[in-house]
Design a protein around this motif. Structure first.
Motif, short mmCIF file in Angstrom:
data_model
loop_
_atom_site.label_atom_id
_atom_site.label_comp_id
_atom_site.label_asym_id
_atom_site.label_seq_id
_atom_site.Cartn_x
_atom_site.Cartn_y
_atom_site.Cartn_z
N LEU A 1 0.83 -1.20 0.00
CA LEU A 1 0.00 0.00 0.00
C LEU A 1 0.87 1.26 0.00
O LEU A 1 0.61 2.21 -0.75
N LEU A 2 1.89 1.28 0.84
CA LEU A 2 2.78 2.44 0.92
C LEU A 2 3.50 2.67 -0.40
O LEU A 2 3.68 3.81 -0.84
N ALA A 3 3.91 1.58 -1.06
CA ALA A 3 4.61 1.70 -2.34
C ALA A 3 3.68 2.23 -3.42
O ALA A 3 4.11 2.96 -4.32
N ARG A 4 2.39 1.86 -3.34
CA ARG A 4 1.42 2.39 -4.31
C ARG A 4 1.12 3.86 -4.06
O ARG A 4 0.93 4.63 -5.00
N GLU A 5 1.06 4.25 -2.79
CA GLU A 5 0.76 5.64 -2.45
C GLU A 5 1.86 6.58 -2.92
O GLU A 5 1.60 7.66 -3.43
N ARG A 6 3.11 6.18 -2.71
CA ARG A 6 4.24 7.02 -3.13
C ARG A 6 5.38 6.09 -3.52
O ARG A 6 5.93 5.38 -2.69
N THR A 7 5.72 6.08 -4.80
CA THR A 7 6.74 5.17 -5.29
C THR A 7 8.09 5.46 -4.64
O THR A 7 8.61 6.58 -4.74
N GLU B 1 7.11 -12.64 -1.45
CA GLU B 1 5.86 -12.32 -2.14
C GLU B 1 5.74 -10.81 -2.37
O GLU B 1 5.25 -10.37 -3.42
N VAL B 2 6.16 -10.00 -1.40
CA VAL B 2 6.14 -8.55 -1.58
C VAL B 2 7.04 -8.16 -2.75
O VAL B 2 6.66 -7.36 -3.61
N CYS B 3 8.23 -8.75 -2.79
CA CYS B 3 9.16 -8.47 -3.90
C CYS B 3 8.53 -8.84 -5.24
O CYS B 3 8.59 -8.07 -6.20
N ARG B 4 7.88 -10.01 -5.28
CA ARG B 4 7.25 -10.46 -6.53
C ARG B 4 6.16 -9.48 -6.98
O ARG B 4 6.08 -9.14 -8.16
N GLN B 5 5.34 -9.02 -6.03
CA GLN B 5 4.26 -8.11 -6.40
C GLN B 5 4.77 -6.71 -6.78
O GLN B 5 4.21 -6.07 -7.67
N LEU B 6 5.83 -6.27 -6.11
CA LEU B 6 6.43 -4.99 -6.49
C LEU B 6 6.96 -5.04 -7.92
O LEU B 6 6.85 -4.08 -8.68
N ARG B 7 7.53 -6.17 -8.29
CA ARG B 7 8.08 -6.33 -9.64
C ARG B 7 6.97 -6.42 -10.70
O ARG B 7 7.18 -6.06 -11.85
N LYS B 8 5.78 -6.89 -10.31
CA LYS B 8 4.67 -7.02 -11.26
C LYS B 8 3.98 -5.69 -11.53
O LYS B 8 3.41 -5.48 -12.60
N ALA B 9 4.02 -4.76 -10.56
CA ALA B 9 3.33 -3.47 -10.70
C ALA B 9 4.15 -2.51 -11.56
O ALA B 9 5.37 -2.41 -11.40
N ASP B 10 3.48 -1.82 -12.47
CA ASP B 10 4.19 -0.90 -13.38
C ASP B 10 4.98 0.16 -12.64
O ASP B 10 6.10 0.49 -13.02
N THR B 11 4.40 0.71 -11.56
CA THR B 11 5.04 1.85 -10.88
C THR B 11 6.28 1.44 -10.09
O THR B 11 7.14 2.28 -9.83
N THR B 12 6.38 0.16 -9.71
CA THR B 12 7.52 -0.27 -8.89
C THR B 12 8.37 -1.34 -9.57
O THR B 12 9.28 -1.88 -8.95
N ALA B 13 8.08 -1.63 -10.83
CA ALA B 13 8.79 -2.71 -11.52
C ALA B 13 10.30 -2.50 -11.55
O ALA B 13 11.08 -3.46 -11.53
N ASN B 14 10.74 -1.23 -11.59
CA ASN B 14 12.17 -0.95 -11.70
C ASN B 14 12.78 -0.36 -10.43
O ASN B 14 13.93 0.08 -10.45
N VAL B 15 12.01 -0.34 -9.35
CA VAL B 15 12.54 0.18 -8.08
C VAL B 15 13.53 -0.83 -7.49
O VAL B 15 13.20 -2.01 -7.36
N PRO B 16 14.75 -0.41 -7.16
CA PRO B 16 15.71 -1.35 -6.58
C PRO B 16 15.26 -1.89 -5.23
O PRO B 16 14.72 -1.16 -4.41
#
Length: 233
Positions: A41-47, A64-79
């Motif tokens: 939720l926090l990652a979606r609110e502010r990348t 699982e959090v890492c997997r979902q962050l990688r699937k979302a467009d806004t966080t796909a490239n966040v280290p």
């Protein structure tokens, strides 16, 4: 590392406090949670610019959090740097295979963790490392709050300055009006969406006045938004 947004996901309260203190001392803006679902939720609110992610956390595992962050467009490239007590080779490989950029085994030195985070950001977001952001013939001194194009000073209002800074930190990325509204005005802002267009026009005018090239480096992408683009007409 001024202005870097860090999301810390760690369920050991004492360790989280220690890590947060070290990163805030280095100029990071840190948000922290011990809960995997809240982390998403926090990652979606502010990348975030970077995520420190513990393997064993509440509700959702770090994997699982890492997997979902990688699937979302806004966080796909966040280290993402995984933090874990698991030191076995198979675990490290699994973490890297699902998208982690680095892997730190507990116990670790907070100073080393800061250095590793800086190293990752240096590779993926070099603009965050220095005090000057540059793109094409535009440069911004983020300490002195000064902007130049072709070596000449450009006068910008506060909102136009923040818009340009956001574009300079993510050159060539296309941002929708909604994303720009969140990034520049804030997630809870009640500013109307068309306000973005008004400030884009002001920014364009300020950058193009007096420019010898006459090239508009802010590109309008039909039905998508805007981007900083060296090849704009």
């Amino acid at each position: 590392m001024p202005n870097a947004q860090l999301l810390l996901v760690e369920d050991d309260a004492a360790l989280a406090e220690l890590v947060q203190w070290h990163f805030e001392r280095e100029g990071f803006d840190v948000r922290q949670t011990s809960d995997g679902e809240e982390a998403l939720l926090l990652a979606r609110e502010r990348t975030p610019d970077i995520v420190l992610l513990d393997w064993m956390i509440e509700n959702l595992s770090g994997i699982e959090v890492c997997r979902q962050l990688r699937k979302a467009d806004t966080t796909a490239n966040v280290p993402i740097i995984m933090l874990t007590a698991r030191g076995e080779e198979d675990d490290r490989i699994r973490g890297l295979e699902i998208g982690a950029d680095d892997y730190v085994t507990k116990p670790f030195s907070p100073r080393e963790l800061v250095a590793r985070a800086n190293a990752v950001l240096r590779r993926v977001r070099p603009a965050l490392v220095g005090e000057t952001l540059r793109f094409a013939d535009v440069e911004m001194d983020t300490v002195a709050h000064k902007v130049k194009r072709e070596g000449k000073t450009v006068i910008l209002g506060p909102t136009e300055y923040r818009l340009l800074k956001h574009f300079l930190e993510y050159p060539s990325h296309v941002f929708s009006r909604e994303r720009l509204l969140d990034a520049v005005w804030g997630h809870d802002s009640d500013i109307e969406i068309r306000t973005v267009d008004v400030h884009i026009r002001r920014l364009r005018k300020a950058l193009n006045e007096g420019s010898q090239s006459g090239r508009d480096i802010i590109r309008t992408v039909r039905s998508a938004g805007y981007s900083l683009d060296q090849d704009s007409a």
